[in-house]
Design an enzyme around this catalytic site. Structure first.
Site, PDB file in Angstrom:
ATOM      1  N   ASN A   1     -47.659  74.069 -37.458  1.00  0.00           N
ATOM      2  CA  ASN A   1     -46.810  75.243 -37.481  1.00  0.00           C
ATOM      3  C   ASN A   1     -47.460  76.528 -36.726  1.00  0.00           C
ATOM      4  O   ASN A   1     -46.662  77.381 -36.598  1.00  0.00           O
ATOM      5  CB  ASN A   1     -46.244  75.551 -38.881  1.00  0.00           C
ATOM      6  CG  ASN A   1     -45.318  76.838 -38.928  1.00  0.00           C
ATOM      7  OD1 ASN A   1     -44.080  77.012 -38.289  1.00  0.00           O
ATOM      8  ND2 ASN A   1     -45.784  77.789 -39.597  1.00  0.00           N
TER       9      ASN A   1
ATOM     10  N   SER B   1     -41.517  76.609 -28.897  1.00  0.00           N
ATOM     11  CA  SER B   1     -40.326  77.724 -28.982  1.00  0.00           C
ATOM     12  C   SER B   1     -39.577  77.548 -27.866  1.00  0.00           C
ATOM     13  O   SER B   1     -40.078  77.294 -26.783  1.00  0.00           O
ATOM     14  CB  SER B   1     -41.158  78.901 -28.794  1.00  0.00           C
ATOM     15  OG  SER B   1     -40.442  80.214 -28.655  1.00  0.00           O
TER      16      SER B   1
ATOM     17  N   TYR C   1     -47.911  83.720 -24.421  1.00  0.00           N
ATOM     18  CA  TYR C   1     -47.082  82.872 -25.419  1.00  0.00           C
ATOM     19  C   TYR C   1     -46.277  81.710 -24.755  1.00  0.00           C
ATOM     20  O   TYR C   1     -46.222  80.668 -25.155  1.00  0.00           O
ATOM     21  CB  TYR C   1     -46.032  83.917 -26.120  1.00  0.00           C
ATOM     22  CG  TYR C   1     -45.380  83.095 -27.342  1.00  0.00           C
ATOM     23  CD1 TYR C   1     -46.094  82.818 -28.664  1.00  0.00           C
ATOM     24  CD2 TYR C   1     -44.137  82.922 -27.362  1.00  0.00           C
ATOM     25  CE1 TYR C   1     -45.283  82.462 -29.635  1.00  0.00           C
ATOM     26  CE2 TYR C   1     -43.396  82.349 -28.286  1.00  0.00           C
ATOM     27  CZ  TYR C   1     -44.050  81.962 -29.735  1.00  0.00           C
ATOM     28  OH  TYR C   1     -43.496  81.572 -30.673  1.00  0.00           O
TER      29      TYR C   1
ATOM     30  N   LYS D   1     -46.847  77.714 -25.295  1.00  0.00           N
ATOM     31  CA  LYS D   1     -45.792  76.568 -25.886  1.00  0.00           C
ATOM     32  C   LYS D   1     -45.274  75.648 -24.782  1.00  0.00           C
ATOM     33  O   LYS D   1     -44.928  74.655 -25.202  1.00  0.00           O
ATOM     34  CB  LYS D   1     -44.841  77.550 -26.296  1.00  0.00           C
ATOM     35  CG  LYS D   1     -44.649  78.613 -27.608  1.00  0.00           C
ATOM     36  CD  LYS D   1     -45.380  77.860 -28.681  1.00  0.00           C
ATOM     37  CE  LYS D   1     -45.424  78.573 -29.904  1.00  0.00           C
ATOM     38  NZ  LYS D   1     -45.819  78.010 -31.120  1.00  0.00           N
TER      39      LYS D   1
HETATM   40  N1  LIG Z   1     -39.421  83.297 -36.013  1.00  0.00           N
HETATM   41  C1  LIG Z   1     -39.121  82.936 -34.835  1.00  0.00           C
HETATM   42  O1  LIG Z   1     -38.369  83.680 -34.252  1.00  0.00           O
HETATM   43  C2  LIG Z   1     -40.024  81.913 -33.868  1.00  0.00           C
HETATM   44  C3  LIG Z   1     -39.226  81.633 -32.723  1.00  0.00           C
HETATM   45  C4  LIG Z   1     -39.931  80.541 -31.932  1.00  0.00           C
HETATM   46  C5  LIG Z   1     -40.880  79.982 -32.570  1.00  0.00           C
HETATM   47  N2  LIG Z   1     -41.483  80.310 -33.652  1.00  0.00           N
HETATM   48  C6  LIG Z   1     -42.959  79.671 -34.035  1.00  0.00           C
HETATM   49  O2  LIG Z   1     -42.815  79.398 -35.438  1.00  0.00           O
HETATM   50  C7  LIG Z   1     -44.108  79.127 -35.876  1.00  0.00           C
HETATM   51  C8  LIG Z   1     -44.334  80.105 -36.918  1.00  0.00           C
HETATM   52  O3  LIG Z   1     -43.497  80.587 -38.008  1.00  0.00           O
HETATM   53  P1  LIG Z   1     -43.704  81.308 -39.371  1.00  0.00           P
HETATM   54  O4  LIG Z   1     -42.521  81.973 -39.669  1.00  0.00           O
HETATM   55  O5  LIG Z   1     -44.234  80.191 -40.171  1.00  0.00           O
HETATM   56  O6  LIG Z   1     -44.838  82.326 -38.669  1.00  0.00           O
HETATM   57  P2  LIG Z   1     -45.957  83.093 -39.933  1.00  0.00           P
HETATM   58  O7  LIG Z   1     -46.675  83.667 -38.908  1.00  0.00           O
HETATM   59  O8  LIG Z   1     -45.334  83.969 -40.916  1.00  0.00           O
HETATM   60  O9  LIG Z   1     -46.733  81.948 -40.358  1.00  0.00           O
HETATM   61  C9  LIG Z   1     -47.683  81.166 -39.881  1.00  0.00           C
HETATM   62  C10 LIG Z   1     -48.924  81.026 -40.362  1.00  0.00           C
HETATM   63  O10 LIG Z   1     -50.037  80.580 -39.774  1.00  0.00           O
HETATM   64  C11 LIG Z   1     -51.215  80.931 -40.166  1.00  0.00           C
HETATM   65  N3  LIG Z   1     -52.083  81.081 -39.103  1.00  0.00           N
HETATM   66  C12 LIG Z   1     -52.167  81.998 -38.145  1.00  0.00           C
HETATM   67  N4  LIG Z   1     -53.444  81.782 -37.314  1.00  0.00           N
HETATM   68  C13 LIG Z   1     -53.980  80.683 -37.888  1.00  0.00           C
HETATM   69  C14 LIG Z   1     -55.342  80.089 -37.594  1.00  0.00           C
HETATM   70  N5  LIG Z   1     -55.820  80.388 -36.493  1.00  0.00           N
HETATM   71  N6  LIG Z   1     -55.711  79.134 -38.597  1.00  0.00           N
HETATM   72  C15 LIG Z   1     -55.014  78.670 -39.469  1.00  0.00           C
HETATM   73  N7  LIG Z   1     -53.729  79.560 -40.059  1.00  0.00           N
HETATM   74  C16 LIG Z   1     -53.413  80.338 -39.034  1.00  0.00           C
HETATM   75  C17 LIG Z   1     -50.842  82.605 -40.612  1.00  0.00           C
HETATM   76  O11 LIG Z   1     -51.724  82.874 -41.330  1.00  0.00           O
HETATM   77  C18 LIG Z   1     -49.431  82.362 -41.270  1.00  0.00           C
HETATM   78  O12 LIG Z   1     -49.371  82.162 -42.475  1.00  0.00           O
HETATM   79  C19 LIG Z   1     -45.136  79.532 -34.833  1.00  0.00           C
HETATM   80  O13 LIG Z   1     -45.671  78.502 -34.097  1.00  0.00           O
HETATM   81  C20 LIG Z   1     -43.972  80.423 -33.717  1.00  0.00           C
HETATM   82  O14 LIG Z   1     -44.480  80.616 -32.484  1.00  0.00           O
HETATM   83  C21 LIG Z   1     -41.197  81.309 -34.413  1.00  0.00           C
END
Ligand SMILES: NC(=O)c1ccc[n+]([C@@H]2O[C@H](COP(=O)([O-])OP(=O)(O)OC[C@H]3O[C@@H](n4cnc5c(N)ncnc54)[C@H](O)[C@@H]3O)[C@@H](O)[C@H]2O)c1
Length: 267
Positions: free
Chosen positions: A99, A152, A164, A168
């Site tokens: 994730n 994404s 980004y 992706k």
């Molecule tokens: N929210 C949107 O609109 C959207 C749209 C498209 C894709 N995404 C994708 O969804 C995913 C994340 O969503 P989310 O809401 O859970 O985001 P978030 O950022 O709230 O949670 C991601 C978690 O990953 C952890 N993290 C970041 N870097 C890290 C690392 N180097 N090692 C270990 N952990 C790490 C962070 O601490 C966080 O807890 C991502 O891949 C993002 O690209 C989100």
């Protein structure tokens, strides 16, 4: 509880979330997996965030077995540490759910800085690939396993965030590559392409960067979605649940948009 993942050992990498008023994708997926009977290893760089997810998971299913690991996935030994912890804790590894994704500092290609490009590619693509690579030997030995990568719709349609998008798009390519090279070993590999999801990452961080209220940005985002509203992390979690479950037994190499129809405009 309906048991769609009964007893399956699921590793959620990026199981914490940024603080904010809505639930993030990783936390919602962890809770959904727990409700369906999974045994969980929750991994995150931020200890407090992953412990909060553990509490929410336990509230979602009080009988869930849940372990946590605080590690930065960009560290050289992180992927091996994650898989070893899962196997030492539970004896097997059924589902790897990747994730983690970042985008801070991104820019159009003509303004993109070297260090920002390197950081985003390192976290979103290189480290994700290394986690997949570390999981494959155990899954091949079992003759079964599932990997789900969170990509994404930016991978196919986003022109102002170059690193980004490139990262992706790489995740989509890697997903198909892994699916084909591991199909005969009983391993399924798919990606989810979330669209505009109302998470702290998607709305609050972006609103702060733009210097506008979250409500203003949320309304703007919703207006661009054919269905007329943003998705929630539960939409992503439910797609992840399907792909992780045996209901998706013949589904591999798929890049599944969860986007209210947004990517249907492309092409
Ligand atoms: N929210 C949107 O609109 C959207 C749209 C498209 C894709 N995404 C994708 O969804 C995913 C994340 O969503 P989310 O809401 O859970 O985001 P978030 O950022 O709230 O949670 C991601 C978690 O990953 C952890 N993290 C970041 N870097 C890290 C690392 N180097 N090692 C270990 N952990 C790490 C962070 O601490 C966080 O807890 C991502 O891949 C993002 O690209 C989100």
């Amino acid at each position: 509880m309906t048991g769609r993942l009964d007893g399956k050992v699921c590793v959620v990498v990026g199981a914490g979330q940024q603080p904010g008023p809505t639930i993030g994708n990783g936390r919602a997926t962890s809770m959904r997996f727990a409700q369906e009977g999974a045994r969980l290893l929750l991994v995150d760089r931020v200890g407090d965030a992953v412990e909060r997810t553990r509490n929410d998971v336990t509230a979602a299913n009080t009988t869930t077995e849940v372990a946590t690991l605080t590690v930065d996935i960009t560290a050289d030994d992180a992927p091996d540490t994650i898989m070893r912890t899962a196997i030492e804790t539970y004896g097997r590894l059924d589902v790897l759910h990747n994730n983690v994704g970042i985008g801070a500092g991104d820019a159009p290609p003509h303004r993109l800085a070297d260090d920002v490009f390197d950081r985003i590619i390192d976290v979103n693509l290189r480290s994700l690939w290394r986690c997949c690579r570390a999981a494959i030997p155990q899954m091949r030995e079992q003759g079964a396993g599932v990997i789900t990568n969170i990509s994404s719709i930016a991978s196919v349609a986003a022109n102002h965030i170059a690193a980004y998008r490139m990262s992706k798009a790489g995740v989509d390519a890697l997903t198909r590559n892994l699916a084909v090279t591991n199909a005969k070993h009983g391993i399924r590999v798919n990606a989810i392409l979330p669209g505009l999801i109302d998470t702290p990452l998607g709305v609050d961080s972006a609103a702060a960067a733009l210097g506008i209220d979250r409500e203003v940005l949320a309304e703007r985002r919703a207006a661009t979605v054919p269905m007329g509203h943003q998705g929630t992390a539960w939409d992503v979690a439910n797609a992840a649940l399907f792909l992780a479950s045996d209901e998706a037994a013949f589904v591999t190499g798929v890049c599944l948009p969860v986007d209210g129809g947004q990517s249907a405009r492309v092409g």
